[in-house]
Write a protein that holds these residues in place. Structure first.
Motif, mmCIF file in Angstrom:
data_model
loop_
_atom_site.group_PDB
_atom_site.id
_atom_site.type_symbol
_atom_site.label_atom_id
_atom_site.label_comp_id
_atom_site.label_asym_id
_atom_site.label_seq_id
_atom_site.Cartn_x
_atom_site.Cartn_y
_atom_site.Cartn_z
ATOM 1 N N HIS A 57 10.556 11.208 -5.495
ATOM 2 C CA HIS A 57 9.560 10.676 -6.422
ATOM 3 C C HIS A 57 8.158 10.784 -5.807
ATOM 4 O O HIS A 57 7.226 11.312 -6.429
ATOM 5 C CB HIS A 57 9.893 9.220 -6.752
ATOM 6 C CG HIS A 57 8.834 8.518 -7.555
ATOM 7 N ND1 HIS A 57 8.972 8.262 -8.904
ATOM 8 C CD2 HIS A 57 7.612 8.026 -7.211
ATOM 9 C CE1 HIS A 57 7.886 7.656 -9.346
ATOM 10 N NE2 HIS A 57 7.044 7.488 -8.328
ATOM 11 N N GLU A 58 8.014 10.289 -4.591
ATOM 12 C CA GLU A 58 6.691 10.328 -3.946
ATOM 13 C C GLU A 58 6.231 11.772 -3.759
ATOM 14 O O GLU A 58 5.052 12.080 -3.885
ATOM 15 C CB GLU A 58 6.697 9.578 -2.615
ATOM 16 C CG GLU A 58 6.929 8.074 -2.741
ATOM 17 C CD GLU A 58 6.007 7.390 -3.749
ATOM 18 O OE1 GLU A 58 4.875 7.851 -3.947
ATOM 19 O OE2 GLU A 58 6.435 6.394 -4.369
ATOM 20 N N HIS A 64 4.193 13.136 -6.513
ATOM 21 C CA HIS A 64 2.752 12.846 -6.476
ATOM 22 C C HIS A 64 2.047 13.799 -5.506
ATOM 23 O O HIS A 64 0.946 14.273 -5.774
ATOM 24 C CB HIS A 64 2.504 11.407 -6.025
ATOM 25 C CG HIS A 64 2.998 10.368 -6.994
ATOM 26 N ND1 HIS A 64 2.666 10.380 -8.322
ATOM 27 C CD2 HIS A 64 3.779 9.271 -6.811
ATOM 28 C CE1 HIS A 64 3.234 9.341 -8.932
ATOM 29 N NE2 HIS A 64 3.918 8.662 -8.037
ATOM 30 N N GLU A 68 2.731 8.990 -13.491
ATOM 31 C CA GLU A 68 4.061 8.885 -12.887
ATOM 32 C C GLU A 68 5.014 9.977 -13.373
ATOM 33 O O GLU A 68 6.057 10.210 -12.759
ATOM 34 C CB GLU A 68 4.669 7.507 -13.165
ATOM 35 C CG GLU A 68 3.935 6.344 -12.510
ATOM 36 C CD GLU A 68 3.951 6.408 -10.989
ATOM 37 O OE1 GLU A 68 4.900 6.956 -10.407
ATOM 38 O OE2 GLU A 68 2.976 5.912 -10.383
HETATM 39 ZN ZN LIG Z 1 4.984 6.863 -8.326
#
Ligand SMILES: [Zn+2]
Length: 662
Positions: A458-459, A462, A487
């Motif tokens: 997930h990170e 980004h 997100e």
């Molecule tokens: Zn996030």
């Protein structure tokens, strides 16, 4: 809970192409400070340069080159302030973190004044004949000036600046109360029965030989999921839900009242209405209606899951069912127990499959295959802590280095204790400016659970949004997108780890890592669905609390939380104070927490393009070019339409929400 901090905003030097033998990091070297005084000096220099650049900009005619000149100022702010915002959260020396926070407040003062600069506002109002990218840039900029109070009468304008600066200072204090509390709980080894020994064997001891445990994410989760003693879980749960303490409740109350006052300066009924009119949701009412749809979709499921846990507790304690009451600190434990019983899935058992460094290499390889990039480790780069690693991100086709990524994997005292990416330097094609970001997580040195691997991926979503941005302007780069869209690229990747073909990539980077059997992975996915009711019910509560806190009624945060949490099945536990640790709401996700659920709709829709093959390089490249490369230079709806060749819809999201339901 995952979070992302979008940073405010250099003059870049064009990067020479790297020679294959000596990898170089694109962009400038990360600043290194030997003392707080050195950081103060850096702060002084940055502010002086920003003021000088602003003077130049104020004299710039409102012509076709004005936006580019403005963007150079933003780039310069980023280069001087960006590293400081990161260091206040990760530097091991408290004196340096404190100096970084002082510097942040000086930048806040500069930024809030900049937002009210009438000369710049007038210039941007006079810009004409812009192409679509510049037109959207100018429109967004005008809105930002308006929302900073540039058009208000002088008294209200001063108050708007005062409020903005004060909210930043209060938010900083809120985070510091969590980060620097250094909470430690003492447990006998008997009290830790059930908790894997690797989690506490090397922990400090008190003078009675008891094990001292902190409440960082890996430790907290290990205790809550595994400690057989209810009292142990209860103490840990209370410590975590008291994080920040009464001082933070007071701060949050003050922040809420200030935001309400801020909105009223502009004639808005609430801060949520004021903020959301610029977002994908467009209004607090639309955001709330969406949240209620989510709640309706999961309520039955949540009730059933909680009932199953209560029954599991009754069996465990050999109690008649009617005498069994599920407590808040029981939920994670019995959920884990049920998952082991029903699916033979034990999150702890994944650690041996996922050593930390190899897991990082795995995530990088997955991204390499999907998005046509290559991660090259650059040795010998001096950063804020010896554990930190530096990578150059190369374009696989051309071999050109395009971005830098720093990675800070392990927990330590005084470090930000969740998982986040700081996009502290954004790229620009026009300025030939390479992006840089820092990925900050807190993973266990013994290895990752499958849940941890999902968080890491997930990170990374980004980080690639920062790295693969290819916008004209710095101001529209990468993660500068709307808060209820930001997100989506991260959330899109989350289910990848349940795909055996994706997980098989682990053996490419670690021949000695034992593969996760396909059957176990399938069970882990089924187990994940099993907890969805509780998970989404909780996310609804966080988001609805945040919207209500920023709604039209004046509200005291703790009373509101006790009322809202009290209306849920497990109820509110007197003495607990979850909002005191809810940093998102106190800082830049205020009235924006719903965005985590909102952007899941987009994420699920984006994922449909990868339905046949999650590692499809052709779809990946299209995704990179349409969604990631464009940052905010087109609206999110437009980017999604270009990628999917149709308008976005919530069908995939609600279908997924129902998956695995009984
Ligand atoms: Zn996030």
């Amino acid at each position: 809970m995952r979070g992302l901090r979008a940073m405010c905003v250099c003059l870049a030097v064009a990067m020479p192409l790297a020679h294959a033998a000596t990898p170089v990091l694109p962009g400038p070297q990360f600043p290194s400070f030997e003392s707080a005084a050195a950081l103060d000096t850096f702060c002084d220099q940055g502010l002086q340069r920003a003021k000088a650049r602003l003077n130049v900009l104020e004299r710039h005619p409102a012509d076709g080159r004005w936006l580019a000149a403005y963007d150079i100022l933003i780039a310069q702010l980023e280069d001087w302030a960006g590293p400081v915002y990161l260091l206040s959260n990760v530097h091991p020396d408290k004196a340096l973190r404190d100096a970084a926070e002082t510097c942040e407040l000086r930048w806040q003062d500069f930024s809030s004044s900049l937002g009210q600069n009438e000369t710049l506002f007038k210039a941007v109002s006079h810009l004409r004949e812009l192409d679509p990218i510049d037109a959207l840039f100018a429109k967004t900029l005008l809105e930002e000036f308006e929302d900073a109070g540039v058009s208000l009468p002088p008294v209200q304008r001063r108050r708007a600046k005062e409020i903005n600066d004060r909210i930043t200072a209060l938010g900083q204090e809120f985070d510091k109360n969590i980060r620097d509390a250094n909470v430690l709980l003492a447990f006998t080894t008997d009290e830790l029965r059930g908790v894997p020994e690797a989690q506490w064997r090397n922990a400090k001891r008190d003078d009675q030989g008891r094990v001292l445990l902190g409440i960082d994410a890996p430790t907290y989760t290990a205790v809550m999921q595994n400690a057989d003693e209810a009292k142990t879980r209860e103490r840990m749960w209370h410590a975590k839900t008291s994080e920040g303490g009464p001082a933070n409740l007071k701060l949050l109350g003050e922040i809420g009242a200030l935001r309400k006052e801020y909105a009223s300066l502009f004639g808005a009924a609430s801060y949520a209405d004021f903020t959301l009119r610029r977002r994908m949701a467009r209004s607090a009412r639309a955001a709330q209606a969406f949240l209620d749809d989510v709640l309706n979709a999961v309520t039955g499921r949540e009730r059933q899951e909680l009932e199953d846990m209560r029954a599991a507790k009754a069996r465990d304690l050999r109690l008649p069912l009617e005498q069994s009451t599920l407590q808040r600190w029981d939920a994670a434990y019995y959920q884990e127990k049920l998952q082991r019983e029903r699916y033979a899935v034990d999150q702890e058992a994944f650690r041996k499959h996922f050593p930390p460094q190899e897991s990082l290499a795995f995530v990088m390889r997955v991204i390499e295959k999907m998005l046509g990039v290559k991660y090259v480790r650059v040795p010998g780069v001096k950063l804020w802590h010896p554990d930190t690693q530096a990578y150059a991100v190369h374009d696989a086709r051309s071999g050109a280095p395009i971005a830098a990524l720093y990675v800070d994997l392990f927990p330590r005292e005084g470090k930000y204790n969740h998982a986040a990416v700081w996009s502290f330097r954004n790229g620009s094609l026009r300025l030939k400016r390479a992006p840089q970001a820092a990925l900050v997580v807190n993973i266990d040195r013994n290895g990752l659970t499958l849940d941890d691997l999902e968080t890491l991926l997930h990170e990374f979503g980004h980080a690639v949004h920062n790295s693969l941005s290819a916008t004209r302007h710095v101001s529209q780069a990468g993660t500068s997108v709307l808060r209820d869209f930001v997100e989506a690229p991260s959330q899109m990747l989350e289910p990848w780890i349940y795909d055996p073909r994706v997980l098989a990539v682990m053996q490419e980077v670690c021949a000695t890592c034992e593969p996760v059997p396909d059957a176990l992975l399938a069970k882990a996915e089924a187990a994940k669905h099993q907890g969805k009711g509780v998970l989404y019910g909780r996310q609804w509560l966080y988001a609805a609390f945040d919207l209500a806190l920023h709604g039209p009624e004046a509200t005291e945060p703790m009373a509101l939380w006790a009322r809202m949490e009290g209306a849920t099945t497990l109820g509110h536990v007197p003495g607990s104070m979850f909002p005191a640790g809810f940093s998102h709401v106190a800082t830049n996700y205020g009235a924006g927490y719903y965005g985590y659920l909102w952007s899941e709709v987009v994420a699920a829709d984006l994922r449909t393009a990868f339905a046949k093959d999650r590692l499809d390089p052709a779809v990946g490249l299209r995704y990179r070019r349409t969604i990631l490369a464009n940052g905010s230079q087109f609206k999110p709806d437009e980017l999604v339409r270009r990628f999917l060749s149709r308008n976005s819809n919530p069908h995939a999201f609600f279908d997924e929400l129902q998956r695995g339901a009984n």
